[in-house]
Motif scaffolding. Structure first.
Motif, short mmCIF file in Angstrom:
data_model
loop_
_atom_site.label_atom_id
_atom_site.label_comp_id
_atom_site.label_asym_id
_atom_site.label_seq_id
_atom_site.Cartn_x
_atom_site.Cartn_y
_atom_site.Cartn_z
N ARG A 1 11.91 5.78 1.04
CA ARG A 1 10.93 6.76 1.52
C ARG A 1 9.73 6.12 2.20
O ARG A 1 8.85 6.81 2.69
CB ARG A 1 10.47 7.65 0.37
CG ARG A 1 11.50 8.75 0.09
CD ARG A 1 11.00 9.78 -0.89
NE ARG A 1 9.72 10.31 -0.51
CZ ARG A 1 8.67 10.33 -1.31
NH1 ARG A 1 8.75 9.81 -2.50
NH2 ARG A 1 7.55 10.85 -0.92
N THR A 2 9.72 4.78 2.29
CA THR A 2 8.63 4.12 2.99
C THR A 2 8.57 4.54 4.45
O THR A 2 7.53 4.48 5.08
CB THR A 2 8.79 2.60 2.91
OG1 THR A 2 9.12 2.29 1.57
CG2 THR A 2 7.53 1.89 3.30
N ILE B 1 0.83 -1.21 0.00
CA ILE B 1 0.00 0.00 0.00
C ILE B 1 0.86 1.25 0.00
O ILE B 1 0.66 2.18 -0.78
CB ILE B 1 -0.92 -0.01 1.23
CG1 ILE B 1 -2.04 -1.01 1.02
CG2 ILE B 1 -1.49 1.37 1.49
CD1 ILE B 1 -3.04 -1.01 2.12
N ALA B 2 1.89 1.24 0.87
CA ALA B 2 2.77 2.41 0.95
C ALA B 2 3.44 2.65 -0.40
O ALA B 2 3.58 3.77 -0.85
CB ALA B 2 3.81 2.20 2.04
N GLU B 3 3.85 1.54 -1.04
CA GLU B 3 4.54 1.65 -2.32
C GLU B 3 3.61 2.21 -3.41
O GLU B 3 4.00 3.07 -4.19
CB GLU B 3 5.06 0.26 -2.71
CG GLU B 3 5.73 0.18 -4.06
CD GLU B 3 7.04 0.93 -4.12
OE1 GLU B 3 7.59 1.21 -3.04
OE2 GLU B 3 7.50 1.24 -5.22
N LEU B 4 2.38 1.70 -3.43
CA LEU B 4 1.43 2.15 -4.45
C LEU B 4 1.17 3.65 -4.36
O LEU B 4 1.20 4.36 -5.36
CB LEU B 4 0.11 1.38 -4.31
CG LEU B 4 0.13 -0.06 -4.82
CD1 LEU B 4 -1.23 -0.71 -4.61
CD2 LEU B 4 0.52 -0.10 -6.29
N ILE B 5 0.92 4.10 -3.14
CA ILE B 5 0.61 5.52 -2.99
C ILE B 5 1.85 6.37 -3.28
O ILE B 5 1.76 7.48 -3.78
CB ILE B 5 0.02 5.82 -1.59
CG1 ILE B 5 -0.70 7.16 -1.60
CG2 ILE B 5 1.05 5.78 -0.54
CD1 ILE B 5 -2.10 7.09 -2.06
N GLU B 6 3.02 5.79 -3.02
CA GLU B 6 4.24 6.52 -3.32
C GLU B 6 4.41 6.71 -4.82
O GLU B 6 4.90 7.74 -5.27
CB GLU B 6 5.43 5.76 -2.74
CG GLU B 6 6.59 6.65 -2.43
CD GLU B 6 7.55 5.97 -1.49
OE1 GLU B 6 8.59 5.51 -1.97
OE2 GLU B 6 7.24 5.85 -0.30
N ARG B 7 4.00 5.69 -5.59
CA ARG B 7 4.01 5.83 -7.06
C ARG B 7 3.16 7.02 -7.48
O ARG B 7 3.56 7.83 -8.31
CB ARG B 7 3.44 4.56 -7.71
CG ARG B 7 4.31 3.36 -7.59
CD ARG B 7 5.29 3.28 -8.74
NE ARG B 7 6.32 2.31 -8.45
CZ ARG B 7 6.18 1.00 -8.67
NH1 ARG B 7 5.08 0.54 -9.20
NH2 ARG B 7 7.15 0.18 -8.36
#
Lengths: 251, 275, 267
Positions: free
Chosen positions: B6-7, A232-238
């Protein structure tokens, strides 16, 4: 880090830790730590059980509803606090308090208000996620350069247009950052809520596994949960990366 | 895994937002406005309790009365004695361990590569799931509670320290080198002072996480302290007492964070005083 | 003299007799950009020498190589006849961005070089106070950098460099982050300071006026790759009122001459 002249990606060291885990598990050094390979096997069989599938559906649904609520309420609230001084003065203190308060203490209240069910979990997700969304949205709105707003006014933008065409977009990088942090907190909220309620979703599964010392399954569930949180964190970071170009250019 | 550095945004995001808001700017607003804000909150609570929105929703005044009742009969004091010991111990241990580990990782590339990803995962993931597990290993005593505090507090302290040390002001490093500073002097006189605001922000976040951890541990596993007081009054349907207990722990956590910020500015960072 | 003379390599100014810094065959390449090629230079003792050139001519790189902060790919730097490749006590650096510690008072910032050398507190603060007064900051000893203007901050940086009692002061565009009025005042003070302090100054700047105004010697560098294109010794009398220099005939001629030479490098 570089190894033999090659750049080794940072996250690759997690593989090293998986190997360590495997070795420690095989040697039976720690009572509650089965080998990593056993955990993976358990994970594969776990995802095929109906109990995991229904728990996942319940958890995801509660998570999605809680997050949707906190975004729908949090972003406008943040914009309001960013634009209207009196709202900021009256609410700012409470938003700050709740953003760093031990919210786990409030979950028992949710349990008696909303019952031992899904509503409590939704409320827990909402409660954990909303404050950081409000704070970041407010900060984003505050950072908008006044000349941008004056530009919109001077070209005759109506009030709704000002908000939907300028303010929302100009604050978008911070809003997305807030939502990403909110999602991470929301995952914590859903887990803490379910652990405390203990009869819903993953909380019930954790309860069963640890009570019966089914450690491979316990760890498998933990890994699935962690992977979900990181995904989830990765997706929103994209999504954030897409607007980042103007986050820097605005200054 | 494609998760980038950045996580750990929670660490950085809050570190920066803590400068502008969380326990930050809003404390500078005039005392009158703050009182109005508190009065408004209490008023809404009172009205909601009088309607009532739920049978389990006491009025603000009942809750205040219950709070003084708990103070008078000593149950609040006893509970806090039991809650604060593991909390303080866990936070102090996390602070020392976290700042050292974060500094080492910030200075030493191999350490960074090996350790930081683990904490990035722990920071982003719901580590609360480990708390029931901790009880199985260490029983329901002080050790389990302390560990629960550390599990939640350590990642944010490590990551903030690491980030601060890693992003230290390059030009000050060059300056120190040009004036013949040794490596040790560079760390002690430049890197740590320059990193200290972000490290302090990490410590505050660590304390906040520690409060979450200790309350969670007490609610989940060890029927002692504040968690027990909450559960006990819930089971007896003494909702005013239950709310009073919860409000007291939230107030304590908030006051602790404000106090820490005050100490930081007064004692450690004279240059930011009255700036 | 005109553009042609400038392009024809070093002009025949005789090598100074007593040079404190000797640069021989210095070259430096970043990736595939050649920043410096075969630099040979002598810096006379007790003089102020400016390194002047358009951006990208490698003047700051050269200064940092002399300071020992950047390693050259080839060539040597000798101070007082001794080869150096790292920072040393005989050189002190003044940074473009001041590089002041925001958590330290003016006194501690100025005394920092001595603090690193292990000078005891009373002694180094005594020295610091003297140089704080010397650069015109008396009364600001206990202020923090954020309480000072840009010009005042750079005075702190200068006092810090003076307080370690180095023979050579290396100044990397020290006034570029200082506003115009303060820069003028600062330049005048620097001229005065130079006569009092009997130190060697090496000064990097991209401002022609500034270089001509304060320098005994100007080394013109040409870009891509950075090379010495000309050495000029403006014969300007700096003994009187510094204000007068700006109207000095020779000053104006030298500025114009250098500008005619540098024009070709400006896009």
């Amino acid at each position: 880090m570089t190894l033999f002249g090659y750049r080794v990606p940072m996250m690759a060291s997690l593989l090293v830790w998986c190997v360590v885990w495997e070795v420690v598990g095989r040697l039976d050094l720690v009572f509650l730590l089965p080998p990593f390979s056993d955990v993976l096997v358990a994970a594969v069989s776990l995802v095929q059980t109906p109990s995991w599938q229904s728990a996942t559906v319940t958890t995801l649904r509660a998570f999605a509803m809680g997050m949707a609520l906190s975004i729908v309420i949090g972003v406008p609230l943040g914009i309001l606090m960013g634009r209207v001084k009196i709202a900021d003065d009256l609410l700012g203190m409470w938003v700050n308090i709740f953003s760093s308060a031990p919210l786990s203490a409030i979950v028992p209240v949710l349990m008696i208000l909303f019952g031992f069910g899904e509503k409590t979990i939704v409320a827990a997700v909402f409660l954990f996620a909303i404050w950081i969304i409000v704070l970041d949205t407010r900060a984003g709105v505050r950072h908008i350069s006044p000349s941008l707003i004056e530009m919109a006014r001077s070209y005759g933008a109506s009030r709704p247009a000002l908000y939907t065409k300028i303010i929302l977009w100009a604050a978008l990088p911070e809003i997305l950052a807030g939502i990403r942090l909110g999602l991470i907190r929301g995952v914590k909220g859903v887990v803490i809520g379910q652990l405390l309620v203990a009869i819903v979703g993953y909380g019930a599964l954790f309860e069963t596994f640890s009570r019966n010392f089914r450690m491979a399954e316990f760890w498998a569930l933990t890994i699935i949960l962690f992977a979900f949180a990181l995904l989830i964190a990765e997706l929103i970071e994209r999504a954030e990366a897409k607007v980042e170009y103007y986050a820097g250019a605005r200054q | 895994m494609a998760v980038s550095i950045r996580t750990d945004g929670e660490a950085a995001g809050l570190a920066s937002s803590s400068n502008r808001s969380a326990t930050g700017a809003s404390w500078d607003q005039p005392i009158l406005l703050r009182l109005v804000s508190i009065a408004l909150f209490a008023g809404i609570w009172e009205v909601a309790g009088r309607i009532p929105v739920s049978f389990a929703f006491p009025t603000f005044s009942d809750t205040v009365v219950a709070f003084f009742g708990l103070l008078a009969d000593g149950s609040l004091a006893t509970a806090y004695l039991s809650t604060l010991q593991p909390l303080v111990l866990g936070v102090v241990l996390s602070a020392f361990l976290g700042v050292s580990l974060g500094t080492i990782c910030g200075l030493w590339r191999t350490g960074e590569w090996l350790v930081i990803p683990v904490f990035i995962v722990l920071q982003a993931a719901p580590v609360a799931a480990f708390i029931p597990m901790v009880t199985f290993v260490y029983g329901i005593g002080m050790t389990a509670k302390t560990l629960a505090v550390m599990i939640l507090a350590l990642p944010v302290i490590v990551l903030n320290t690491y980030k601060a040390v890693r992003n230290v002001n390059e030009s000050l490093l060059v300056m120190c080198r040009s004036f013949l500073g040794t490596n040790w002097q560079t760390v002690a006189k430049i890197i740590l002072p320059d990193a200290s605001p972000v490290i302090f922000a990490g410590l505050r976040l660590g304390v906040a996480a520690g409060f979450v951890g200790v309350v969670l541990a007490e609610l989940l596993i060890t029927p002692t302290g504040i968690g027990d007081l909450i559960t006990f009054h819930r089971s007896r349907a003494d909702y005013a007492e239950m709310y009073a207990t919860i409000a007291s722990i939230i107030a304590l956590s908030t006051l602790t964070l404000v106090f820490l910020q005050w100490v930081e500015v007064r004692v450690f960072r004279p240059e930011s005083r009255g700036a | 003299m005109g553009a042609t003379a400038l392009r024809n390599g070093p002009s025949p100014v005789p090598a100074p007799i007593d040079s404190i810094v000797e640069v021989r065959g210095i070259s430096k390449t970043y990736g595939n950009v050649e920043a410096l090629r075969g630099i040979d230079l002598d810096f006379p003792r007790g003089k102020l020498t400016s390194l002047l050139g358009p951006s990208g001519c490698g003047k700051t790189t050269l200064l940092k190589i002399i300071a020992g902060l950047i390693r050259a790919d080839g060539g040597t730097v000798a101070i007082n006849g001794k080869r150096v490749s790292a920072p040393g006590p005989e050189r002190a650096f003044v940074f473009q961005d001041f590089a002041l510690m925001p958590w330290a008072t003016v006194t501690r910032n100025v005394a920092f070089g001595l603090e690193l050398r292990g000078t005891n507190k009373a002694e180094r603060e005594e020295i610091a106070r003297r140089y704080i007064a010397e650069v015109g900051l008396a009364g600001f000893e206990d202020k923090y950098p954020h309480e000072l203007s840009g010009g005042m901050r750079q005075r702190v940086g200068l006092a810090r460099a003076l307080s370690v009692d180095a023979d050579v002061l290396l100044l990397d565009e020290p006034f570029s982050a200082v506003d115009e009025q303060n820069r003028r005042k600062f330049q005048e003070d620097l001229i005065r300071l130079r006569t009092n302090q009997n130190k060697t100054f090496i000064f990097v700047t991209h401002s022609i006026e500034e270089a001509v105004y304060i320098s005994d010697r100007i080394v013109l560098l040409s870009p891509r790759p950075g090379r010495v294109s000309q050495i000029i010794e403006p014969e300007i009398d700096r003994s009187g009122d510094p204000e007068r220099i700006h109207r000095d005939r020779h000053y104006l001629d030298t500025v114009d001459e250098i500008w005619q030479g540098l024009k070709q490098y400006v896009e």
